[in-house]
Every structure is written in structure tokens, then in C-alpha cells.
Scaffold this motif. Structure first.
Motif, PDB file in Angstrom:
ATOM      1  N   GLY A  16       8.218 134.119 100.534  1.00  0.00           N
ATOM      2  CA  GLY A  16       8.422 134.777  99.647  1.00  0.00           C
ATOM      3  C   GLY A  16      10.292 134.733  99.906  1.00  0.00           C
ATOM      4  O   GLY A  16      10.814 134.841  98.947  1.00  0.00           O
ATOM      5  N   ILE A  17      10.658 134.087 100.479  1.00  0.00           N
ATOM      6  CA  ILE A  17      11.951 133.582 100.817  1.00  0.00           C
ATOM      7  C   ILE A  17      11.933 132.205 101.346  1.00  0.00           C
ATOM      8  O   ILE A  17      11.996 131.371 101.473  1.00  0.00           O
ATOM      9  N   SER A  18      13.493 131.763 100.728  1.00  0.00           N
ATOM     10  CA  SER A  18      13.541 130.748 100.863  1.00  0.00           C
ATOM     11  C   SER A  18      14.329 129.824 101.826  1.00  0.00           C
ATOM     12  O   SER A  18      15.279 130.526 102.202  1.00  0.00           O
ATOM     13  N   LEU A  19      14.184 129.116 102.172  1.00  0.00           N
ATOM     14  CA  LEU A  19      14.423 128.121 104.040  1.00  0.00           C
ATOM     15  C   LEU A  19      14.927 126.941 103.458  1.00  0.00           C
ATOM     16  O   LEU A  19      14.025 126.120 102.903  1.00  0.00           O
ATOM     17  N   ALA A  20      16.083 126.702 104.381  1.00  0.00           N
ATOM     18  CA  ALA A  20      16.179 125.196 104.492  1.00  0.00           C
ATOM     19  C   ALA A  20      14.589 124.115 104.401  1.00  0.00           C
ATOM     20  O   ALA A  20      14.043 124.579 105.907  1.00  0.00           O
ATOM     21  N   LEU A  21      14.826 123.237 104.174  1.00  0.00           N
ATOM     22  CA  LEU A  21      13.600 122.442 104.890  1.00  0.00           C
ATOM     23  C   LEU A  21      14.456 121.738 106.436  1.00  0.00           C
ATOM     24  O   LEU A  21      15.749 121.270 107.094  1.00  0.00           O
ATOM     25  N   THR A  22      13.237 121.926 107.338  1.00  0.00           N
ATOM     26  CA  THR A  22      13.675 121.731 108.598  1.00  0.00           C
ATOM     27  C   THR A  22      13.077 120.132 109.100  1.00  0.00           C
ATOM     28  O   THR A  22      11.649 120.008 108.799  1.00  0.00           O
ATOM     29  N   VAL A  23      14.140 119.283 109.614  1.00  0.00           N
ATOM     30  CA  VAL A  23      13.689 118.068 110.188  1.00  0.00           C
ATOM     31  C   VAL A  23      13.661 118.700 111.810  1.00  0.00           C
ATOM     32  O   VAL A  23      14.930 118.330 112.454  1.00  0.00           O
ATOM     33  N   LEU A  24      12.396 118.041 112.864  1.00  0.00           N
ATOM     34  CA  LEU A  24      12.756 117.765 114.169  1.00  0.00           C
ATOM     35  C   LEU A  24      13.401 116.600 114.777  1.00  0.00           C
ATOM     36  O   LEU A  24      12.580 115.669 114.345  1.00  0.00           O
ATOM     37  N   VAL A  25      14.144 116.099 114.982  1.00  0.00           N
ATOM     38  CA  VAL A  25      14.438 114.643 115.464  1.00  0.00           C
ATOM     39  C   VAL A  25      14.572 114.284 116.418  1.00  0.00           C
ATOM     40  O   VAL A  25      14.904 115.543 117.838  1.00  0.00           O
ATOM     41  N   ALA A  26      13.084 113.955 117.451  1.00  0.00           N
ATOM     42  CA  ALA A  26      13.020 113.617 118.563  1.00  0.00           C
ATOM     43  C   ALA A  26      13.236 112.340 119.127  1.00  0.00           C
ATOM     44  O   ALA A  26      12.694 111.004 118.848  1.00  0.00           O
ATOM     45  N   ASP A  27      14.198 112.600 120.134  1.00  0.00           N
ATOM     46  CA  ASP A  27      14.819 111.362 120.891  1.00  0.00           C
ATOM     47  C   ASP A  27      15.235 110.607 122.257  1.00  0.00           C
ATOM     48  O   ASP A  27      16.239 112.481 121.889  1.00  0.00           O
ATOM     49  N   ASP A  28      15.164 110.457 123.159  1.00  0.00           N
ATOM     50  CA  ASP A  28      15.836 110.357 124.295  1.00  0.00           C
ATOM     51  C   ASP A  28      17.365 110.446 124.984  1.00  0.00           C
ATOM     52  O   ASP A  28      18.241 110.387 125.450  1.00  0.00           O
ATOM     53  N   ASP A  29      17.726 110.031 123.413  1.00  0.00           N
ATOM     54  CA  ASP A  29      18.950 109.498 123.217  1.00  0.00           C
ATOM     55  C   ASP A  29      19.549 110.298 123.153  1.00  0.00           C
ATOM     56  O   ASP A  29      20.108 109.947 121.813  1.00  0.00           O
ATOM     57  N   PRO A  30      20.840 110.438 123.292  1.00  0.00           N
ATOM     58  CA  PRO A  30      21.805 111.935 122.260  1.00  0.00           C
ATOM     59  C   PRO A  30      22.259 111.581 121.306  1.00  0.00           C
ATOM     60  O   PRO A  30      22.961 112.622 120.414  1.00  0.00           O
ATOM     61  N   GLU A  31      22.894 110.471 121.726  1.00  0.00           N
ATOM     62  CA  GLU A  31      23.467 109.621 120.166  1.00  0.00           C
ATOM     63  C   GLU A  31      22.680 109.194 119.258  1.00  0.00           C
ATOM     64  O   GLU A  31      23.415 109.834 117.949  1.00  0.00           O
ATOM     65  N   ILE A  32      21.694 108.937 119.079  1.00  0.00           N
ATOM     66  CA  ILE A  32      20.964 108.985 118.211  1.00  0.00           C
ATOM     67  C   ILE A  32      20.726 109.835 117.590  1.00  0.00           C
ATOM     68  O   ILE A  32      20.466 109.982 116.146  1.00  0.00           O
ATOM     69  N   ARG A  33      20.678 111.229 118.035  1.00  0.00           N
ATOM     70  CA  ARG A  33      20.009 112.498 117.901  1.00  0.00           C
ATOM     71  C   ARG A  33      21.601 113.520 117.138  1.00  0.00           C
ATOM     72  O   ARG A  33      20.870 113.683 115.501  1.00  0.00           O
ATOM     73  N   ASP A  34      22.350 112.830 118.034  1.00  0.00           N
ATOM     74  CA  ASP A  34      23.585 113.539 116.871  1.00  0.00           C
ATOM     75  C   ASP A  34      23.949 112.759 115.743  1.00  0.00           C
ATOM     76  O   ASP A  34      24.086 113.283 114.598  1.00  0.00           O
ATOM     77  N   VAL A  35      23.845 111.180 115.310  1.00  0.00           N
ATOM     78  CA  VAL A  35      24.122 110.340 114.480  1.00  0.00           C
ATOM     79  C   VAL A  35      22.769 111.108 113.073  1.00  0.00           C
ATOM     80  O   VAL A  35      23.105 111.245 111.937  1.00  0.00           O
ATOM     81  N   VAL A  36      21.518 111.181 113.514  1.00  0.00           N
ATOM     82  CA  VAL A  36      20.879 111.538 112.733  1.00  0.00           C
ATOM     83  C   VAL A  36      21.480 112.947 112.418  1.00  0.00           C
ATOM     84  O   VAL A  36      20.784 113.070 110.925  1.00  0.00           O
ATOM     85  N   GLY A  37      21.147 113.473 113.173  1.00  0.00           N
ATOM     86  CA  GLY A  37      21.303 115.419 113.110  1.00  0.00           C
ATOM     87  C   GLY A  37      22.708 115.137 111.954  1.00  0.00           C
ATOM     88  O   GLY A  37      22.430 116.103 110.803  1.00  0.00           O
TER      89      GLY A  37
END
Length: 247
Positions: A16-37
Motif C-alpha cells: 500500500g506504500i509507493s516506493l521507488a523501484l530498486t535496482v541491485l548492481v553487482a560488479d567487482d569494479d567500483p567504477e562500473i558500479r558508480d557509472v551505472v548507479g
């Protein structure tokens, strides 16, 4: 784990609560995680990060993620094994990332239960488009067409479109969102033969057709789950040189 907040334009009702859709980004490269995030956050998604497969499995369950972007090559638990573990518990849409671009690598990723596959290096805008396509397809899946019944019955195969549920011989089987959409398309148009490109355009909702084995692998996965003998399918028939149909 690092979580980004943002103004939300992609939302879902939970309890009953409106929440943002959550995307989990799993990668061992922090730069890729940062860019995708950053790109995901700019689109209004809630973003969670994991640095390896084991953490991805844990966070996916704990945080109730709505979609997972999963790198193949990660420490502790690689993406393939993580995908297998996640599929034991969830039908969450999974997009695999990998530096490997050979067809056999794509087939391996899709066979483990992934819904889509993106090869590194990738354009972040293309990845975001694929994320949106997964969510768009989830929204459309099960809704049916204006004059359609919400239930499709073919002998002992029952498809509940609004519940996104498939029952075979009295037992529920777990299909990924992509697998469900393919089965719904074919079963909802009994006798109609769809070629691979038509299936791709109807299910992925994209004009650009990927000329690889993506559809074939998903059909094989469906047969493994719903057929008594996948080598002699009863439901999804192959029309050689043309495509697939459900009689």
C-alpha cells in the motif's frame, strides 16, 4: 553496500506504500558500479551495490530488489553461480554483464536464468534502456489484452496471466519474467507460428533485433520446466525453418 537516493519517477506499490523501484548492481569494479548507479539514479531508481556474487545474493533477498544487474566475473561467488542461487528463490529480472561476447557465453548466462545479456564495454544508455524494457515488460505481462481471458488453459497447462503463475499437471512451476512472456505470447495465440524476430519484438518490446540465440535458449528453458520430455515437446512446437507455436 552503498545506496543512492534520488527523486523517484519509477515507483511500485508495496504494502500500500509507493516506493521507488530498486535496482541491485553487482560488479567487482567500483567504477562500473558508480557509472551505472549514476545513470540509474538519474532515471529515478533506487540503487544498491554489491561487490561480489555472495553479497548480491544476500542483498537481493534482504532489500527486496526489483531488478538485478549481475556481472559474470566476480570474486567469492561468480555471476553464474549467483544467478543459479537467486533463481532458486526469486523470478526477479536479471541482466548479466560480461566482457565475454561469444555466443556460448551468452547461452550459458541465459541458461542459468538470466533475462538479458550485455557485453562489456557497454553504453550506459543502452543498459538503462534494457532496464526500462524489463520493467515495462513486467508491467505489461499478465495484464492481457482488452478482450482476453486472464487464464489460458491447454490440457494440463494453466497460465494465470494476472497472477503471473504457471501450473503444469497440478504443480506450480517457476518461470522468469521473460520465459513467462514467451509462453503467454505463444499460448495466447494458439496455432499461430511466431518466428524468432517476432517473439523478440513482442516480448522484449524493442525494435532492434539481436540476431543471436537468445530466444532459442529461453524456449529451451521453458521446455525444461513445463514438458514431460523436452526433447519431444507437447506444448511448444518447433516449426522447422519458421519458428515456434503452441497448438
Amino acid at each position: 553496500m552503498q545506496e543512492y537516493g534520488s527523486p523517484t519517477c519509477h515507483r511500485i506499490k508495496k504494502g500500500g506504500i509507493s516506493l521507488a523501484l530498486t535496482v541491485l548492481v553487482a560488479d567487482d569494479d567500483p567504477e562500473i558500479r558508480d557509472v551505472v548507479g549514476i545513470y540509474l539514479r538519474n532515471e529515478g531508481y533506487r540503487v544498491i551495490e554489491a561487490g561480489d556474487g555472495a553479497q548480491a545474493v544476500e542483498l537481493m533477498l534482504r532489500e527486496q530488489a526489483d531488478l538485478l544487474i549481475l556481472d559474470v566475473m566476480m570474486p567469492n561467488l561468480d555471476g553464474i553461480k549467483a544467478c543459479l542461487k537467486i533463481r532458486e528463490k526469486s523470478a526477479i529480472p536479471i541482466i548479466m554483464l560480461s566482457a565475454k561476447g561469444e555466443d556460448i557465453d551468452k547461452i550459458t548466462g541465459l541458461t542459468t536464468g538470466a533475462d538479458d545479456y550485455v557485453t562489456k564495454p557497454f553504453n550506459p544508455l543502452e543498459l538503462i534502456a534494457r532496464v526500462k524494457a524489463q520493467f515495462r515488460r513486467q508491467t505489461l505481462a499478465g495484464g492481457g489484452k482488452p478482450n482476453d481471458s486472464s487464464v489460458i488453459e491447454i490440457d494440463d497447462l494453466i497460465i494465470h496471466k494476472t497472477r503471473h503463475q504457471v501450473i503444469v499437471r497440478g504443480k506450480e512451476v517457476s518461470l522468469t519474467p521473460i520465459e513467462f512472456s514467451i509462453l503467454e505470447l505463444l499460448a495466447g495465440n494458439r496455432g499461430h507460428v511466431f518466428n524468432v524476430e517476432q517473439i523478440y519484438r513482442n516480448v522484449w518490446k524493442e525494435d532492434k533485433f539481436c540476431s543471436d540465440n537468445t530466444v532459442m535458449v529461453h524456449v529451451r528453458n521453458i521446455r525444461e520446466k513445463v514438458e514431460d520430455n523436452p526433447r519431444e515437446p507437447r506444448y511448444i512446437q518447433t516449426v522447422w525453418g519458421v519458428g515456434y507455436k503452441v497448438e
